[in-house]
Design an enzyme around this catalytic site. Structure first.
Site, PDB file in Angstrom:
ATOM      1  N   GLU A  77     -23.307  -4.357   5.656  1.00  0.00           N
ATOM      2  CA  GLU A  77     -23.522  -5.794   5.855  1.00  0.00           C
ATOM      3  C   GLU A  77     -24.170  -6.406   4.612  1.00  0.00           C
ATOM      4  OE1 GLU A  77     -25.677  -6.558   9.445  1.00  0.00           O
ATOM      5  OE2 GLU A  77     -24.098  -5.727  10.719  1.00  0.00           O
ATOM      6  N   ARG A  93      -1.902 -18.572   0.339  1.00  0.00           N
ATOM      7  CA  ARG A  93      -0.442 -18.422   0.382  1.00  0.00           C
ATOM      8  C   ARG A  93       0.102 -18.373   1.804  1.00  0.00           C
ATOM      9  NH1 ARG A  93       0.398 -13.720  -4.003  1.00  0.00           N
ATOM     10  NH2 ARG A  93      -1.714 -13.255  -3.332  1.00  0.00           N
ATOM     11  N   GLN A  94      -0.720 -17.976   2.762  1.00  0.00           N
ATOM     12  CA  GLN A  94      -0.269 -18.010   4.167  1.00  0.00           C
ATOM     13  C   GLN A  94      -0.644 -19.390   4.714  1.00  0.00           C
ATOM     14  OE1 GLN A  94      -1.068 -14.203   6.395  1.00  0.00           O
ATOM     15  NE2 GLN A  94      -2.260 -13.733   4.569  1.00  0.00           N
ATOM     16  N   LYS A  96      14.785 -16.912  -6.686  1.00  0.00           N
ATOM     17  CA  LYS A  96      14.085 -15.663  -6.306  1.00  0.00           C
ATOM     18  C   LYS A  96      14.182 -15.436  -4.800  1.00  0.00           C
ATOM     19  CE  LYS A  96       9.206 -15.059  -5.424  1.00  0.00           C
ATOM     20  NZ  LYS A  96       7.828 -15.232  -5.879  1.00  0.00           N
ATOM     21  N   ARG A 138      12.368 -12.999  -1.932  1.00  0.00           N
ATOM     22  CA  ARG A 138      11.333 -11.983  -1.717  1.00  0.00           C
ATOM     23  C   ARG A 138      11.821 -10.999  -0.663  1.00  0.00           C
ATOM     24  NH1 ARG A 138       6.472 -10.731  -3.184  1.00  0.00           N
ATOM     25  NH2 ARG A 138       5.980 -12.590  -4.386  1.00  0.00           N
ATOM     26  N   THR A 180       1.490  -8.978  -8.295  1.00  0.00           N
ATOM     27  CA  THR A 180       2.050  -7.706  -8.773  1.00  0.00           C
ATOM     28  C   THR A 180       2.784  -7.896 -10.099  1.00  0.00           C
ATOM     29  OG1 THR A 180       4.154  -8.056  -7.654  1.00  0.00           O
ATOM     30  CG2 THR A 180       2.432  -6.943  -6.391  1.00  0.00           C
TER      31      THR A 180
HETATM   32  C1  R5P Z   1       4.439 -17.335  -4.765  1.00  0.00           C
HETATM   33  O1  R5P Z   1       4.842 -18.254  -4.082  1.00  0.00           O
HETATM   34  C2  R5P Z   1       3.545 -17.533  -5.948  1.00  0.00           C
HETATM   35  O2  R5P Z   1       3.705 -18.773  -6.549  1.00  0.00           O
HETATM   36  C3  R5P Z   1       3.775 -16.436  -6.979  1.00  0.00           C
HETATM   37  O3  R5P Z   1       5.099 -16.547  -7.460  1.00  0.00           O
HETATM   38  C4  R5P Z   1       3.590 -15.069  -6.375  1.00  0.00           C
HETATM   39  O4  R5P Z   1       2.375 -14.988  -5.705  1.00  0.00           O
HETATM   40  C5  R5P Z   1       3.640 -14.012  -7.472  1.00  0.00           C
HETATM   41  O5  R5P Z   1       3.536 -12.747  -6.871  1.00  0.00           O
HETATM   42  P1  R5P Z   1       3.956 -11.433  -7.652  1.00  0.00           P
HETATM   43  O6  R5P Z   1       3.287 -11.480  -9.012  1.00  0.00           O
HETATM   44  O7  R5P Z   1       3.449 -10.322  -6.781  1.00  0.00           O
HETATM   45  O8  R5P Z   1       5.447 -11.417  -7.764  1.00  0.00           O
END
Ligand code: R5P
Length: 309
Positions: free
Chosen positions: A41, A98-99, A193, A195, A224
């Site tokens: 904690e 992002r979520q 792109k 995902r 990443t």
């Molecule tokens: C996604 O919508 C963000 O704008 C970035 O493109 C994303 O977070 C990049 O993630 P990564 O480097 O893992 O591909």
């Protein structure tokens, strides 16, 4: 700093940035002890009087987002119970943003959850930079100042690129690419792109032309690195001369220079950068002056709209 009622504290996520901000403000960070109890904690002790003062807590929700979010909430709770006048959470990187919607069934909206937690803890205002989606401001019922890194990026990119074209590695950054292209007095192109999962993506068609041009890939986050790596190869296959990237938030969990066509990365310091980062290929742009200006202006009750361009 003209307003002596203002006091700036740092969480543990990025002390260097907080010190840079304090230096730019011509002040010292507020005194606070953060400790971890044997069971994990977090305990916080504010070591100076904050009664009635306007307090700013700088904490990036990155690297260990769960730890640093919890630590921030505990700091805010301590400040509120110490009778702070106001508390501003300065989140150079707003983790969990992002979520931000339910794009399939049975998933959370963590951006809203974090907004609720900050408000419940006692935050009166949020200052952040390049939110993943600007609409996240609307998840709060308190003021949110979303600063932009792009003037810093444009300045650095203008020095590096000849005959540039701005490229967005996915449709999410089209608005950013459009604004950057306008600022660099050029056009923009889009890489398509898809995902596959959190770690893997597939990049395909290029909409627009990059032939014989210096490409500037722009995005808000590099995590990443898969997105940038794939987009850079698409640009090369389509005849780009050189490929550069400009990204605000460097989570940098992978090496973006291996199996990639990126020659150089422009990145801000909103997240503490990995110590082994290749400084020959990475130009770090300090975000501290923008945060210092925002804190100074909020403290003075003066306009900060010049920082939103
Ligand atoms: C996604 O919508 C963000 O704008 C970035 O493109 C994303 O977070 C990049 O993630 P990564 O480097 O893992 O591909």
């Amino acid at each position: 700093m003209t307003n002596h009622n203002t006091l700036v504290f740092s969480g543990s996520s990025h002390r260097q940035l907080a010190e840079d901000v304090a230096r730019d403000l011509g002040t010292q960070l507020g005194k606070m002890d953060i400790q971890t109890f044997p069971d994990g904690e977090i305990g916080v002790h504010i070591c100076e009087n904050v009664r009635g003062r306007d307090l700013f807590v700088i904490q990036s929700i990155a690297r260990h987002p769960n730890l640093y979010l919890m630590e921030l909430l505990i700091i805010v709770d301590a400040l509120k119970r110490a009778s702070a006048g106001s508390i501003t959470a300065v989140l150079p990187y707003f983790g969990y943003a992002r979520q931000d919607r339910k794009d399939k069934g049975r998933v959370p909206i963590t951006a809203k959850l974090v907004a609720n937690m900050l408000e419940t803890a006692g935050v009166d205002r949020v200052v952040t930079m390049d939110l993943h989606a600007s609409q996240v401001q609307g998840f709060f019922d308190i003021p949110v100042d979303n600063l932009f890194a792009r003037p810093l990026m444009v300045e650095a990119a203008s020095r590096l690129l000849e005959n540039p074209v701005v490229v967005t590695p996915d449709v999410g950054s089209i608005r950013l690419a459009n604004i950057m292209a306008h600022a660099l007095d050029t056009e923009f192109a889009i890489v398509d792109k898809r995902r596959i999962d959190a770690k893997n993506i597939e990049s395909g068609a290029l909409i627009g032309s990059v032939k014989d041009r210096d490409v500037l890939l722009v995005d808000d986050i590099v995590s990443t690195g898969s997105t940038l790596r794939a987009a850079s190869l698409v640009c090369k296959e389509n005849g780009a001369k050189r490929v550069f990237a400009a990204v605000t938030h460097g989570l940098l969990l992978g090496d973006i220079f291996s199996e990639s066509a990126i020659e150089r990365l422009l990145i801000t310091d909103t997240v503490s950068l990995p110590p082994d980062i290749n400084r020959d290929k990475v130009e770090v742009i300090s975000s501290a002056p923008l945060f210092a200006k925002a804190i100074e202006s909020i403290g003075d009750n003066s306009s900060i709209s010049s920082l939103f361009k």
